[in-house]
Design an enzyme around this catalytic site. Structure first.
Site, mmCIF file in Angstrom:
data_model
loop_
_atom_site.group_PDB
_atom_site.id
_atom_site.type_symbol
_atom_site.label_atom_id
_atom_site.label_comp_id
_atom_site.label_asym_id
_atom_site.label_seq_id
_atom_site.Cartn_x
_atom_site.Cartn_y
_atom_site.Cartn_z
ATOM 1 N N LYS A 64 6.990 27.487 -87.917
ATOM 2 C CA LYS A 64 6.223 28.583 -87.316
ATOM 3 C C LYS A 64 6.996 29.032 -86.085
ATOM 4 O O LYS A 64 7.560 28.197 -85.361
ATOM 5 C CB LYS A 64 4.840 28.026 -86.940
ATOM 6 C CG LYS A 64 3.835 29.017 -86.403
ATOM 7 C CD LYS A 64 2.493 28.287 -86.154
ATOM 8 C CE LYS A 64 1.409 29.206 -85.651
ATOM 9 N NZ LYS A 64 0.122 28.494 -85.444
ATOM 10 N N SER A 139 -3.647 30.890 -87.628
ATOM 11 C CA SER A 139 -2.525 31.704 -87.203
ATOM 12 C C SER A 139 -1.201 31.363 -87.888
ATOM 13 O O SER A 139 -0.275 32.145 -87.825
ATOM 14 C CB SER A 139 -2.348 31.583 -85.694
ATOM 15 O OG SER A 139 -2.026 30.245 -85.344
ATOM 16 N N SER A 163 -5.692 26.693 -87.367
ATOM 17 C CA SER A 163 -4.531 27.500 -87.761
ATOM 18 C C SER A 163 -3.632 26.906 -88.824
ATOM 19 O O SER A 163 -2.786 27.611 -89.369
ATOM 20 C CB SER A 163 -3.680 27.827 -86.537
ATOM 21 O OG SER A 163 -4.265 28.898 -85.865
HETATM 22 N N1 GLN Z 1 -8.442 31.100 -85.407
HETATM 23 C C1 GLN Z 1 -8.522 30.247 -84.271
HETATM 24 C C2 GLN Z 1 -8.350 31.058 -83.019
HETATM 25 O O1 GLN Z 1 -8.200 32.224 -83.129
HETATM 26 C C3 GLN Z 1 -7.511 29.147 -84.352
HETATM 27 C C4 GLN Z 1 -6.190 29.451 -83.791
HETATM 28 C C5 GLN Z 1 -5.244 28.286 -83.841
HETATM 29 O O2 GLN Z 1 -5.593 27.211 -84.344
HETATM 30 N N2 GLN Z 1 -4.072 28.477 -83.262
HETATM 31 O O3 GLN Z 1 -8.378 30.539 -81.948
#
Ligand code: GLN
Length: 460
Positions: A64, A139, A163
């Site tokens: 990532k 994400s 994420s």
């Molecule tokens: N969707 C969650 C958020 O927007 C998780 C994001 C993540 O785990 N980086 O915070």
């Protein structure tokens, strides 16, 4: 059925060339922000010449793009870091490279990992591996999609509130978010320091075991890392597993509940006991998360001021204008929203009412989990209330987007290991994952459980 094993006895140069060719054929998914081709081929030649070896000898992988890694910029999918070349590599990447793995590219994400669909990338969204009109999840959407498309056998992600698990569910692959502190966060762009975890995407549980056993362990550069504990283990027979009732409500799409119930039936058939359990604090988890996480985000993103590194606005006249314009141009809307919410809940007038209250509620949630784990070996429920949604469906309404996180944030707030396991598809052909949540440091036990139930039909 390890996929990594297929790569080990082949030429590393061939492995890398094939992975890169496949990445190019699949550009329409926009899963990768960059390829690290030159460096990857150099390392592959060293592997083939016997200069580099190890348990992942010549195996290509993707990170990532919030992991500091050599060979291409580390952008966190933001304009802020668009041209940032990492001066060092993340500990996780270093450990994999020390075992002979070869990073071939950097995957798309929501800018600074803020989001659940990869639509917040400053460079455009990633498309779902099963349906290009739908989101990849986020994400870590790019990492999930390159794994699902078989470009590489594994990819790294970060999981702060879902994420890794959510995009794994949306793309039919395995995704593990380990216990907080299992893998060093050193060299990964910080989102929320108290819930950030590093994990991986694979197509089977055995590969996740291997990658996690290499990445995990104490790192003097990250004082929150736990002493080494991750060791692959045999599945414990006749486990007691709690089906979290609060995750099976009407708000969860029926086909998602169906796939979860089918997985429960498989657990029972394998000799485990599954009982419904309650987690009443779960209903507050989303509210707690969206106070605690923005608070930490506002602190972690304060370093991007246009002075030290990252994007700097041009033709500014004052220092205030330099800060303001650099941050305005470098961050996406969601980053700004979180910085503002975080600054607000931490401000002196509101700290007690929001931040302190949220931390108290968080402790109650942790206690509820701990109580359940005195009786149960693991918990089960869906990963997300729905399969991958259409691109653009939730972008206008942040609350709608946040609701997709409702079942992933509890384990994050409590620092528990949780994995997303492919559990079949909907009638429309979209993958659905189930979530297994374990006791703190029971990461390997969770993977062993998933491995014991693995069957071919859930793979794409
Ligand atoms: N969707 C969650 C958020 O927007 C998780 C994001 C993540 O785990 N980086 O915070």
């Amino acid at each position: 059925m390890s996929k990594i094993a297929d790569y080990l006895n082949q030429s590393a140069v061939e492995n890398v060339k094939q992975a890169i060719a496949k990445a190019r054929q699949n550009e329409s998914y926009h899963a990768l922000l960059s390829l690290t081709e030159t460096r990857a081929l150099e390392r592959a030649a060293k592997v083939d010449n016997g200069l580099i070896g190890g348990r992942l000898k010549g195996v290509p992988f993707v990170v990532k793009d919030n992991f500091l890694a050599f060979g291409a910029p580390t952008t966190a999918a933001s304009k802020m870091l668009e041209n940032f070349n990492a001066p060092l590599q993340a500990t996780a990447v270093e450990k994999l490279e020390a075992e002979g793995a070869i990073c071939i590219g950097k995957a798309n994400l929501d800018a600074f990992a803020h989001g659940g669909s990869t639509e917040n990338s400053a460079f455009g969204p990633t498309k779902n591996a099963f349906d290009q009109t739908r989101v990849a999840g986020g994400s870590s959407g790019g990492s999930a999609v390159v794994t699902a498309l078989d470009i590489v056998p594994f990819a790294l992600g970060s999981d702060t509130g879902g994420s890794i698990r959510e995009p794994a569910s949306f793309n039919g692959v395995y995704g593990i978010k380990p216990s907080y502190g299992t893998v060093s966060r050193y060299g990964v762009v910080a989102m929320a320091s108290s819930t950030d975890t590093i994990g991986c995407f694979t197509t089977n549980a055995a590969d996740a075991e291997l990658v996690m056993s290499i990445m995990s362990g104490r790192d003097p550069k990250d004082m929150t890392t736990l002493p080494d504990f991750f060791a692959p283990t045999a599945v414990k027979p006749s486990q007691r597993i709690g089906l979290v009732k609060d995750f099976m409500s009407e708000g969860v799409e029926p086909e998602v509940r169906d796939r979860t119930n089918e997985y429960v039936a498989k657990l029972r058939a394998a000799g485990h006991t599954v009982e419904e359990v309650e987690l009443p604090m779960a209903k507050y988890a989303l509210a707690v998360y969206y106070i605690v996480v923005p608070a930490e985000v506002s602190s972690n993103l304060a370093r991007y001021d246009g002075v030290r590194y990252g994007h700097r606005a041009e033709a500014v006249k004052t220092l205030a204008e330099l800060y303001g314009r650099s941050r305005d141009e470098g961050f996406v809307t969601e980053n700004k929203r979180r910085i503002m919410i975080g600054s607000y809940v931490l401000s002196s007038g509101f700290f007690d009412a929001y931040y302190l209250q949220a931390q108290k509620a968080r402790t109650l949630l942790v206690n509820e989990f701990d109580q359940l784990f005195t009786d149960y070996d693991a918990l089960i429920g869906p990963v997300a209330p729905m399969p991958a949604f259409a691109l653009g469906a939730n972008t206008a309404d942040p609350i709608k987007m946040y609701l997709a996180d409702i079942m992933t944030v509890p384990a994050s707030l409590a620092g528990l290991p949780a994995i997303s396991v492919p559990a079949g598809k909907t009638s429309a052909g979209l993958p659905v994952g189930v979530q297994l949540i374990g006791k703190r440091r029971a990461d390997a036990q969770l993977l062993a459980l998933a491995k014991s139930l693995e069957c071919d039909e859930v793979k794409n």
